[in-house]
Design a protein around this motif. Structure first.
Motif: not given
Length: 122
Positions: A67-88
């Protein structure tokens, strides 16, 4: 009077029960929801659905990236998308989080997820 389409949230979670539960809760809260069980599915949905406003992703997932690598990819390719990351299992270091990303630990209350989304959207 025009009605706004619902805000679209992409939920990425490899545990099926958690995926279905939060997706249903977010739909009940008035959001449009797309579901993915890994990063590859999530990237495909982002490429084909231009209306995704929020990425809500677990960190620990099988496949080509977590999920962290996915969120970095999303931030680079789709900057307007807001990101929430979760983990237990882990809380990511601040420098591992994408700019503007929010961490929400598991277990989370569905109302807290919805409130976090509304906060990100302003």
């Amino acid at each position: 009077m025009s009605t706004q389409p619902p805000v679209t949230v992409l939920v990425v979670e490899d545990e099926a029960f958690l995926l279905y539960a939060i997706a249903d809760d977010l739909r009940e809260a008035g959001f449009g929801v797309l579901e993915a069980s890994n990063a590859d599915q999530a990237i495909h949905l982002l490429e084909t659905h231009k209306d995704i406003a929020i990425l809500f992703t677990d960190i620990d997932m099988p496949g080509s990236m977590d999920g962290l690598r996915l969120s970095a990819a999303v931030r680079d390719r789709w900057p307007p998308v807001k990101i929430i990351i979760t983990s237990g299992k882990q809380q990511p270091a601040r420098d591992a989080m994408p700019n503007g990303g929010v961490f929400l630990p598991k277990p989370y209350a569905p109302a807290a997820v919805a409130a976090t989304i509304h906060g990100l959207l302003g």
